[in-house]
Write a protein that holds these residues in place. Structure first.
Motif, PDB file in Angstrom:
ATOM      1  N   GLN A 167       0.822  -1.216   0.000  1.00  0.00           N
ATOM      2  CA  GLN A 167       0.000   0.000   0.000  1.00  0.00           C
ATOM      3  C   GLN A 167       0.857   1.269   0.000  1.00  0.00           C
ATOM      4  O   GLN A 167       0.335   2.367  -0.209  1.00  0.00           O
ATOM      5  CB  GLN A 167      -0.935   0.023   1.220  1.00  0.00           C
ATOM      6  N   ALA A 168       2.144   1.149   0.217  1.00  0.00           N
ATOM      7  CA  ALA A 168       3.004   2.321   0.165  1.00  0.00           C
ATOM      8  C   ALA A 168       3.008   2.963  -1.215  1.00  0.00           C
ATOM      9  O   ALA A 168       3.335   4.140  -1.365  1.00  0.00           O
ATOM     10  CB  ALA A 168       4.430   1.943   0.559  1.00  0.00           C
ATOM     11  N   ASN A 169       2.613   2.203  -2.238  1.00  0.00           N
ATOM     12  CA  ASN A 169       2.549   2.734  -3.602  1.00  0.00           C
ATOM     13  C   ASN A 169       1.175   3.275  -3.971  1.00  0.00           C
ATOM     14  O   ASN A 169       0.953   3.622  -5.134  1.00  0.00           O
ATOM     15  CB  ASN A 169       2.946   1.640  -4.600  1.00  0.00           C
ATOM     16  N   ASP A 170       0.264   3.339  -3.019  1.00  0.00           N
ATOM     17  CA  ASP A 170      -1.063   3.887  -3.304  1.00  0.00           C
ATOM     18  C   ASP A 170      -0.956   5.268  -3.931  1.00  0.00           C
ATOM     19  O   ASP A 170      -0.102   6.086  -3.559  1.00  0.00           O
ATOM     20  CB  ASP A 170      -1.877   3.990  -2.009  1.00  0.00           C
ATOM     21  N   GLY A 171      -1.833   5.542  -4.881  1.00  0.00           N
ATOM     22  CA  GLY A 171      -1.853   6.848  -5.509  1.00  0.00           C
ATOM     23  C   GLY A 171      -0.800   7.040  -6.583  1.00  0.00           C
ATOM     24  O   GLY A 171      -0.597   8.154  -7.058  1.00  0.00           O
ATOM     25  N   THR A 172      -0.134   5.959  -6.979  1.00  0.00           N
ATOM     26  CA  THR A 172       0.890   6.016  -8.018  1.00  0.00           C
ATOM     27  C   THR A 172       0.596   4.923  -9.053  1.00  0.00           C
ATOM     28  O   THR A 172      -0.180   3.994  -8.795  1.00  0.00           O
ATOM     29  CB  THR A 172       2.296   5.779  -7.442  1.00  0.00           C
ATOM     30  N   PRO A 173       1.235   4.993 -10.220  1.00  0.00           N
ATOM     31  CA  PRO A 173       1.024   3.932 -11.224  1.00  0.00           C
ATOM     32  C   PRO A 173       1.474   2.552 -10.760  1.00  0.00           C
ATOM     33  O   PRO A 173       1.135   1.552 -11.398  1.00  0.00           O
ATOM     34  CB  PRO A 173       1.867   4.414 -12.415  1.00  0.00           C
ATOM     35  N   HIS A 174       2.239   2.488  -9.658  1.00  0.00           N
ATOM     36  CA  HIS A 174       2.720   1.199  -9.147  1.00  0.00           C
ATOM     37  C   HIS A 174       1.831   0.644  -8.032  1.00  0.00           C
ATOM     38  O   HIS A 174       2.189  -0.350  -7.402  1.00  0.00           O
ATOM     39  CB  HIS A 174       4.147   1.354  -8.629  1.00  0.00           C
ATOM     40  N   ALA A 175       0.694   1.255  -7.808  1.00  0.00           N
ATOM     41  CA  ALA A 175      -0.214   0.802  -6.754  1.00  0.00           C
ATOM     42  C   ALA A 175      -0.715  -0.613  -7.041  1.00  0.00           C
ATOM     43  O   ALA A 175      -0.799  -1.027  -8.204  1.00  0.00           O
ATOM     44  CB  ALA A 175      -1.391   1.764  -6.632  1.00  0.00           C
ATOM     45  N   PRO A 176      -1.066  -1.377  -5.998  1.00  0.00           N
ATOM     46  CA  PRO A 176      -1.506  -2.765  -6.194  1.00  0.00           C
ATOM     47  C   PRO A 176      -2.697  -2.903  -7.133  1.00  0.00           C
ATOM     48  O   PRO A 176      -2.788  -3.871  -7.886  1.00  0.00           O
ATOM     49  CB  PRO A 176      -1.870  -3.212  -4.774  1.00  0.00           C
ATOM     50  N   PRO A 234       0.130   3.647  12.441  1.00  0.00           N
ATOM     51  CA  PRO A 234       0.804   4.403  11.380  1.00  0.00           C
ATOM     52  C   PRO A 234       1.394   3.536  10.280  1.00  0.00           C
ATOM     53  O   PRO A 234       1.759   4.048   9.226  1.00  0.00           O
ATOM     54  CB  PRO A 234       1.900   5.167  12.133  1.00  0.00           C
ATOM     55  N   ALA A 235       1.486   2.230  10.487  1.00  0.00           N
ATOM     56  CA  ALA A 235       2.005   1.330   9.456  1.00  0.00           C
ATOM     57  C   ALA A 235       0.923   0.891   8.470  1.00  0.00           C
ATOM     58  O   ALA A 235       1.221   0.159   7.526  1.00  0.00           O
ATOM     59  CB  ALA A 235       2.640   0.099  10.094  1.00  0.00           C
ATOM     60  N   ASP A 236      -0.305   1.338   8.684  1.00  0.00           N
ATOM     61  CA  ASP A 236      -1.378   1.042   7.726  1.00  0.00           C
ATOM     62  C   ASP A 236      -1.280   2.080   6.612  1.00  0.00           C
ATOM     63  O   ASP A 236      -2.013   3.054   6.555  1.00  0.00           O
ATOM     64  CB  ASP A 236      -2.735   1.097   8.420  1.00  0.00           C
TER      65      ASP A 236
END
Length: 267
Positions: A167-176, A234-236
């Motif tokens: 989920q760290a890639n949320d909001g980017t083209p690499h999001a799940p 905060p890790a979510d």
């Protein structure tokens, strides 16, 4: 800390511009190309956000959520029905410099934009108006978070560290969920962890000092800015990143990777 802004006037005007339509069906063709609604059962939920309520677990009532974000084609159909939301006609009260600025014309996205891609550069006012016309509303942040906790096989996948790290890639083209063929979650909802952020109905409350918890329609996300950056988890990353983004926006803001989807309460 509280960053207050007078919302009563603007919200009242939005309501006047966007009357809700009663009796929306499971697939609502009035919203341009049809809206597929998916049922979310609700239940007790531990949010990653630390709300003012002392309880770590909050209730989420059953609701429905659009399967996919609102598309360019759906929003273009809305603008055709409601021309006051064209970029060249939108009332000054609701206007913003980037609003639909990437569209080829004031009333059409143009051939270079995928009609099925999520509409972006739409401010909170226009997103709210679209959902109200569709017989729904923007989802509360807690509702979005509840639905987004699921993956393709589990109603709550947050205990899976690898799933959370993605989920760290949320909001980017690499999001799940960025790929068009990404699987739906267990509720049949797609793209919650996609390349686009999404407005929530209570996003404006992050900017206001009012507390509506005692009202019949009291939202869980009504608290002052002093507590806005406190998290239970905060890790979510998926929830925290989106919450931080929304807390930084004004209702008139638009972004090239910010869209929306609608929700509606279960009858």
């Amino acid at each position: 800390m509280s960053r207050s802004m007078p919302l009563s006037t603007t919200l009242a005007a939005v309501l006047a511009l966007a009357p809700a339509l009663a009796g929306a069906a499971a697939t609502d063709a009035a919203s341009g190309g049809g809206i597929a609604w998916r049922s979310i059962p609700g239940g007790a939920f531990r949010s990653a956000v630390r709300f003012e309520e002392e309880r770590p677990v909050l209730p989420v009532a059953p609701f429905q959520l659009m399967e996919r974000p609102v598309s360019n084609a759906q929003f273009a159909a809305f603008v055709a029905r409601r021309p006051e939301w064209r970029r060249d006609r939108i009332p000054a009260l609701f206007s913003s410099p980037g609003y639909l600025g990437h569209w080829e014309s004031a009333d059409a996205p143009g051939a270079r934009l995928d009609p099925d891609a999520p509409v972006v550069h739409v401010n909170w006012y226009a997103a709210d108006a679209f959902c109200r016309e569709a017989g729904g509303r923007l989802p509360d942040f807690l509702e979005w978070e509840f639905a987004a906790a699921a993956d393709a096989t589990r109603a709550d996948a947050r205990h899976d560290r690898q799933w959370r790290l993605r989920q760290a890639n949320d909001g980017t083209p690499h999001a799940p969920d960025a790929a068009a063929d990404a699987p739906a979650n267990v509720y049949g909802v797609r793209g919650l962890h996609g390349a686009y952020w999404e407005w929530t109905g209570d996003a404006t409350s992050l900017l206001g000092g009012g507390d509506r918890r005692g009202r019949d329609d009291g939202d869980a996300l009504q608290y002052c800015g002093a507590s806005a950056m406190a998290f239970n988890d905060p890790a979510d990353y998926g929830a925290v990143k989106r919450f931080v983004l929304l807390s930084a926006l004004t209702p008139a803001a638009t972004l090239g990777n910010l869209g929306f989807r609608c929700a509606r309460s279960q009858p």
